[in-house]
Scaffold this motif. Structure first.
Motif, mmCIF file in Angstrom:
data_model
loop_
_atom_site.group_PDB
_atom_site.id
_atom_site.type_symbol
_atom_site.label_atom_id
_atom_site.label_comp_id
_atom_site.label_asym_id
_atom_site.label_seq_id
_atom_site.Cartn_x
_atom_site.Cartn_y
_atom_site.Cartn_z
ATOM 1 N N GLN A 206 1.171 -1.314 -0.136
ATOM 2 C CA GLN A 206 -0.267 -0.122 0.370
ATOM 3 C C GLN A 206 0.860 1.316 0.216
ATOM 4 N N ILE A 207 1.672 1.323 0.806
ATOM 5 C CA ILE A 207 2.799 1.856 0.826
ATOM 6 C C ILE A 207 3.343 2.195 -0.250
ATOM 7 N N ASP A 208 4.233 1.390 -1.717
ATOM 8 C CA ASP A 208 3.930 1.615 -2.164
ATOM 9 C C ASP A 208 3.877 1.726 -3.328
ATOM 10 N N GLY A 209 1.874 1.613 -3.529
ATOM 11 C CA GLY A 209 1.613 1.859 -4.339
ATOM 12 C C GLY A 209 0.831 1.551 -4.918
ATOM 13 N N ALA A 210 1.486 0.075 -4.581
ATOM 14 C CA ALA A 210 0.962 -0.765 -6.105
ATOM 15 C C ALA A 210 -0.454 -1.573 -5.897
ATOM 16 N N VAL B 70 -2.330 6.042 2.211
ATOM 17 C CA VAL B 70 -1.541 5.854 2.028
ATOM 18 C C VAL B 70 -0.681 5.963 0.930
ATOM 19 N N ARG B 71 -1.208 5.744 0.075
ATOM 20 C CA ARG B 71 -0.694 5.647 -1.578
ATOM 21 C C ARG B 71 -1.053 7.309 -1.815
ATOM 22 N N VAL B 75 5.665 8.601 2.228
ATOM 23 C CA VAL B 75 6.537 7.919 3.438
ATOM 24 C C VAL B 75 7.095 6.700 2.423
ATOM 25 N N SER B 96 11.025 -0.602 -7.158
ATOM 26 C CA SER B 96 9.307 -1.313 -7.378
ATOM 27 C C SER B 96 8.956 -0.083 -6.824
ATOM 28 N N PRO B 97 9.333 0.927 -5.099
ATOM 29 C CA PRO B 97 9.050 2.601 -5.342
ATOM 30 C C PRO B 97 8.810 3.154 -6.679
ATOM 31 N N LEU B 100 6.637 2.647 -8.879
ATOM 32 C CA LEU B 100 5.323 3.266 -8.876
ATOM 33 C C LEU B 100 5.275 4.308 -8.620
ATOM 34 N N ARG B 145 14.808 -0.423 -0.088
ATOM 35 C CA ARG B 145 13.712 0.248 -0.974
ATOM 36 C C ARG B 145 12.936 1.342 0.255
ATOM 37 N N ARG B 149 13.386 5.874 -2.687
ATOM 38 C CA ARG B 149 12.622 7.399 -3.559
ATOM 39 C C ARG B 149 12.563 8.373 -2.233
#
Lengths: 305, 363
Positions: A206-210, B70-71, B75, B96-97, B100, B145, B149
């Motif tokens: 969720q934090i990654d925005g996946a 949260v998206r 953070v 990945s972060p 995205l 990870r 970002r």
């Protein structure tokens, strides 16, 4: 004590080895109950079948050794070949429908709250019904005249559906029945697999925005490999050996449309009492299940490593 | 970058998880120190936006983000467990972060991944999957990870707790170096006082969902305002002895010493002494003496922890430098310098602390 010590020191290896051997021999007694029960439940019946498969039996006192003759004739029998292809097709369709559907059901099942026991009971319900009762339920349910399902398809959807007359309808009926009966097993296995994933994984995604799909693809699916391997093996073996339900619903018909290997086998063995061909048939059948399972297992445990 | 936590409260099923938390940071590292169930993880989840607070606001860079998904927040979160995508390589995990976030061109993603991997010392492992890494390498990947970002708020929830001792020491030093001049806000939760002390960043001591105290960890160690803060900052744990203030002196298990500045009626107090201030060999005059029996001697190599049973059934642990081969059952006398004890009232408030800065052992 002091007297024995030096002698021990001179030959410790030999003595230890002898003692170890004696201990190892005694351990065999612990395995004995398993050996005996497996012998009576699996090995001896299987050997009896092997015995039948190489003889032509006219009566208990009058039998003839025919070697691999029955294997040759069964393998060449067009009816057996057609049933083999039919069964393989059925198993493939069962896996293609039940595995994705089961995983989908597991993903949308609630993870906490009162919904959990409710969903579990609801999903597990088809698994609790005896197989021949499942067959009977569907036999009646799908009848176009008095069955709710069959009537609805004909009169609400307006499709011409009759599983006792049309080969395609019979096939679809048996397939849908199997999906109804066994998708819950896949769903429950997958649900157990999903529940073992710690919450932080989902929070991290969720934090990654996946996206939901990415979360499924990269977190849930890799974690499901173990249970899905089991689900695929179980569902393949079970569907490849399906007997009770088509026997009850369609009796193998109409024509040969739902004559799967097991239906044909029981016709030869119990109906015509041709023990020789039936024995050879069983062994080839057994071998086919083993080979496909081995291939599935090897492929599934190697992918994604 | 600024973070303001303004009166955040969380209640669940009638229990208070967080009670009116206030916290401010204008960049750099802040340590959240507290035992298990103090509310560290809950507070981090509120700041991340994973848990909506029942009251209060979270303000980042002057903007109230309390209700923001949260998206959409800037953070990053590092967990105690090693959380990585199991089917992706280390490279893909770190990337990945960034992918995205969709604001980084391809070359930039590659440059950043290699940079943070190098920083975390996993530059050689980019092609592996998490399952093929050791615990320390997995956690380095998870931290990489989070670092890849640039974010406003970086949250680390006991990231070193599941690592073995050597890796923890090493990674702790690396993290200290990396976060010292961080422009973003770094919140670091830990239950280990040695971690808080070695980071030397402003610390917030949490207990039972409340902020108990805040300040420089070294100051809190030397002069804890309450018994709870003293206990939170002591590892190995404090020795607690029952005491009685009477006629300007403190009586404690048969020993007695002047009570500096404690007047008033007779009352019970708690005498607290750190294990490294307990001696077994006499170290000087004016020491308090406690006859005891040795129950256990744990030798760690450079030090020995001697567990003593005092007359009256009180336990006392002495942390002695060097190796001491004491046998269980041996009689001994424990010595404590009265100038080195803390005195707390029955309500937990500090009545007296040793004068001057305490000398803290390394370890």
């Amino acid at each position: 004590m002091t007297a024995t010590l030096p002698s021990r020191r001179t030959e410790p290896a030999a003595e230890d080895r002898a003692q170890g051997k004696r201990r190892a021999n005694r351990a065999w007694f612990l395995v004995l109950p398993v050996v005996v029960s497996v012998a009576f439940t699996a090995v001896i019946p299987l050997m009896t079948v092997v015995n039948y498969s190489v003889q032509d039996i006219f009566s208990p006192d009058d039998r003839l050794f025919v070697g691999l003759e029955w294997f040759r004739s069964v393998a060449r029998d067009p009816e057996v070949r057609a049933a083999f292809v039919r069964t393989l097709l059925f198993s493939a369709q069962v896996l293609l429908l039940e595995i994705p559907l089961g995983v989908a059901v597991a993903v949308v099942m609630p993870r906490r709250g009162l919904g959990v026991p409710a969903a579990l009971v609801l999903v597990a319900l088809p698994l609790l019904i005896p197989w021949n009762v499942v067959g009977t339920i569907w036999q009646i349910f799908a009848r176009p005249d008095i069955g709710l399902g069959g009537w609805a398809v004909n009169n609400v959807l307006g499709l011409d559906y009759n599983y006792t007359l049309d080969a395609g309808d019979a096939w679809i009926t048996v397939l849908v029945m199997d999906v109804w009966h066994w998708t819950p097993l896949v769903a429950l296995l997958a649900y157990a697999g999903l529940r073992s994933i710690p919450d932080p994984y989902f929070q991290a995604a969720q934090i990654d925005g996946a996206s939901a799909w990415a979360t499924f693809r990269h977190i849930q699916l890799p974690r499901l490999r173990g249970v899905l391997t089991i689900a695929i093996l179980l569902r393949f073996m079970d569907s490849f050996m399906i007997y009770t339900e088509p026997f009850v619903v369609t009796g193998g018909g109409p024509g040969n449309a739902t004559s799967f290997l097991s239906v044909l086998l029981s016709k030869i063995a119990v109906g015509q009492f041709d023990l020789g061909p039936a024995g050879a048939f069983s062994l080839l059948y057994f071998l086919a299940v083993q080979i496909v399972c081995y291939v599935f297992f090897t492929v599934l445990t190697r992918t994604g490593r | 970058m600024t973070l303001v936590i303004d009166g955040v409260s969380v209640r669940r099923r009638g229990e208070i998880w967080l009670d009116d938390i206030h916290l401010e940071s204008s960049g750099g590292m802040t340590t959240l120190l507290g035992p298990m169930t103090a509310g560290k993880t809950t507070l981090m989840r509120v700041v991340a936006g994973l848990l909506p607070p029942d009251a209060g606001r979270v303000v980042v860079n002057g903007e109230d983000v309390t209700g923001v998904s949260v998206r959409k927040r800037s953070v990053a979160f590092v967990y105690q467990q090693f959380i990585n995508y199991p089917s992706l390589t280390v490279y893909e995990n770190i990337a990945s972060p960034l992918r995205l976030a969709a604001e980084f061109p391809k070359g930039e993603v590659d440059r950043r991944v290699r940079e943070v991997a190098e920083l975390m010392g996993i530059g050689e492992l980019l092609g592996r999957r998490p399952g093929e890494l050791s615990g320390g390498q997995q956690q380095r990947t998870a931290i990489a990870r989070a670092l890849a970002r640039p974010v406003d708020v970086l949250l680390l929830d006991e990231p070193l707790a599941n690592l073995d001792f050597k890796l923890r020491e090493q990674l702790r030093a690396d993290l200290k170096r990396m976060f010292r001049d961080s422009p973003g806000v770094v919140l670091y939760a830990t239950a280990d006082p040695n971690e808080a002390l070695s980071f030397a960043a402003p610390a917030v001591v949490l207990g039972e969902g409340r902020v108990r105290h805040r300040g420089d960890p070294a100051d809190l160690y030397a002069g804890p305002p309450t018994l709870e803060v003293a206990a939170t900052l002591s590892d190995p744990p404090l020795n607690l002895l029952p005491g009685l203030v009477r006629d300007g002196r403190i009586e404690c298990l048969g020993a007695s010493f002047p009570a500096p500045g404690l007047t008033g009626p007779d009352r019970r107090v708690v005498v607290a002494v750190r294990p490294h201030q307990v001696g077994i060999e006499r170290a000087g005059p004016g020491m308090l003496e406690f006859p005891a029996e040795i129950r256990l001697a744990e030798v760690t190599g450079s030090a020995t922890f001697v567990h003593l049973l005092l007359e009256g059934g009180t336990h006392l642990v002495a942390h002695l430098a060097g190796t001491h081969p004491y046998e269980p059952g041996e009689p001994a006398v424990a010595y404590v310098d009265p100038a080195r004890v803390f005195v707390f009232g029955e309500d937990g408030a500090r009545l007296h602390a040793p004068l001057g800065a305490e000398v803290r052992p390394h370890g």
